[in-house]
Enzyme design. Structure first.
Site, PDB file in Angstrom:
ATOM      1  N   THR A 176     -13.558  -4.234   1.988  1.00 27.33           N
ATOM      2  CA  THR A 176     -13.465  -5.531   2.662  1.00 27.33           C
ATOM      3  C   THR A 176     -14.520  -5.617   3.762  1.00 27.33           C
ATOM      4  O   THR A 176     -15.202  -4.639   4.078  1.00 27.33           O
ATOM      5  CB  THR A 176     -12.080  -5.708   3.289  1.00 27.33           C
ATOM      6  OG1 THR A 176     -11.906  -4.709   4.306  1.00 27.33           O
ATOM      7  CG2 THR A 176     -10.976  -5.571   2.250  1.00 27.33           C
TER       8      THR A 176
ATOM      9  N   TYR B 278       3.520  -0.260  10.664  1.00 25.02           N
ATOM     10  CA  TYR B 278       2.824  -0.524   9.405  1.00 25.02           C
ATOM     11  C   TYR B 278       3.669  -0.052   8.221  1.00 25.02           C
ATOM     12  O   TYR B 278       3.865  -0.792   7.246  1.00 25.02           O
ATOM     13  CB  TYR B 278       1.469   0.188   9.409  1.00 25.02           C
ATOM     14  CG  TYR B 278       0.649  -0.039   8.155  1.00 25.02           C
ATOM     15  CD1 TYR B 278      -0.192  -1.147   8.055  1.00 25.02           C
ATOM     16  CD2 TYR B 278       0.706   0.837   7.082  1.00 25.02           C
ATOM     17  CE1 TYR B 278      -0.956  -1.366   6.915  1.00 25.02           C
ATOM     18  CE2 TYR B 278      -0.052   0.629   5.936  1.00 25.02           C
ATOM     19  CZ  TYR B 278      -0.881  -0.472   5.858  1.00 25.02           C
ATOM     20  OH  TYR B 278      -1.625  -0.690   4.720  1.00 25.02           O
TER      21      TYR B 278
ATOM     22  N   SER C 243       0.832  -1.201   0.000  1.00 24.90           N
ATOM     23  CA  SER C 243       0.000   0.000   0.000  1.00 24.90           C
ATOM     24  C   SER C 243       0.867   1.252   0.000  1.00 24.90           C
ATOM     25  O   SER C 243       2.088   1.197   0.165  1.00 24.90           O
ATOM     26  CB  SER C 243      -0.918   0.021   1.226  1.00 24.90           C
ATOM     27  OG  SER C 243      -0.254   0.530   2.360  1.00 24.90           O
TER      28      SER C 243
END
Length: 287
Positions: free
Chosen positions: A201, A166, A154
């Site tokens: 999602t 992350y 991402s």
């Protein structure tokens, strides 16, 4: 690489979310898709989805779904997965490294030291698991004489997103794709890191539903989880695939270039203008 109807694919982390969407899209081409994940039955996770349900839906779409319960933090289980692929199918055309843990507190506001230390679990299932799956898949891909490895990633690999754990994990799988591409090049195996947009999602849909006004604009711009699978299919068919190997690609952009649309016929927009450009790496190779 095999034709779509006889292609053998492994999609990790496909009980739900991006992995499920990718597996369904690739299964719809007629491929045999090995679906991995930890969820055996509904209720084991707070979110719906199991490896068996994903595999059944692949069958319904004309492919062959093979569920494999696999904890990608356990190297022996990952090794067993690829031994099963070799035993049953004798080949591997596409590996999608999508397994990723999402610890509680990931999207919590505040600096990293006020978030759970468990956010480092993303280094294990996410960063490390991509390396391990690539390691055990490599002999099959090389034997096949060509193939494609995709690390799902991402924009968080380039901008601040959810904090340093992350971001470091996403930057790592991007660089891993570049470096694996160097080793795989003589064997006609391409490696790509694919930046996905915000996906519809099970997790994000619940978030949108909880505060619809706050996330209205985000929901409108979100991609279906299947869009990334359609992009991966188009890449696998692309005659220029090897020239793209080692790159970090924005799904929306490469999708537009290859004529890919989402399930509703739309073309998702790239977030390059707000979230940044993919990295470019120096071509030097030091062995």
């Amino acid at each position: 690489m095999g034709l779509a109807e006889d292609r053998v694919v492994v999609v990790t982390g496909a009980s739900r979310g991006a992995g499920k969407g990718i597996a369904l899209a690739l299964g719809a081409t007629g491929a045999t898709v090995y679906v991995t994940g930890r969820t055996r039955s509904e209720g084991e996770s707070a979110l719906p989805g199991t490896v068996f349900a994903t595999a059944r839906e692949i069958d319904e779409r004309g492919g062959t779904g093979i569920p494999v319960v696999c904890d990608h933090s356990d190297d022996s289980q990952v090794e067993a997965l690829f031994k099963q692929v070799e035993r049953e199918s004798g080949a591997l055309d596409v590996l999608v490294n999508n397994a990723f843990t999402i610890p509680d507190g990931l999207a919590r506001k505040g600096p990293f030291w006020e978030k759970p230390l468990a956010l480092q679990d993303m280094f294990d299932v996410g960063m490390r698991s991509a390396y391990v799956a690539g390691y055990f898949a490599a002999p099959l891909l090389v034997k096949n004489g060509g193939g494609l490895v995709v690390n799902t990633s991402s924009f968080g690999g380039r901008c601040y997103m959810h904090g340093p754990a992350y971001g470091a994990g996403k930057a790592a799988v991007d660089k891993m794709a570049h470096d694996m591409a160097v080793d795989f090049k003589p064997h006609n195996v391409a490696v790509i890191s694919l930046w996905m947009g915000l996906l519809k999602t099970e997790r994000t849909q619940a978030m949108f539903k909880g505060v619809p006004d706050q996330y209205k604009a985000f929901a409108a711009a979100a991609e279906s989880p299947e869009f990334s699978g359609r992009v991966i299919d188009a890449l696998a068919r692309d005659p220029r695939l090897m020239s793209r190997s080692g790159q970090v690609l924005i799904g929306a952009e490469i999708g537009a270039e290859l004529g890919v649309t989402d399930v509703d016929g739309t073309r998702p927009r790239s977030h390059r203008d707000t979230l940044g450009d993919p990295p470019t790496y120096n071509p030097a190779v030091v062995r």
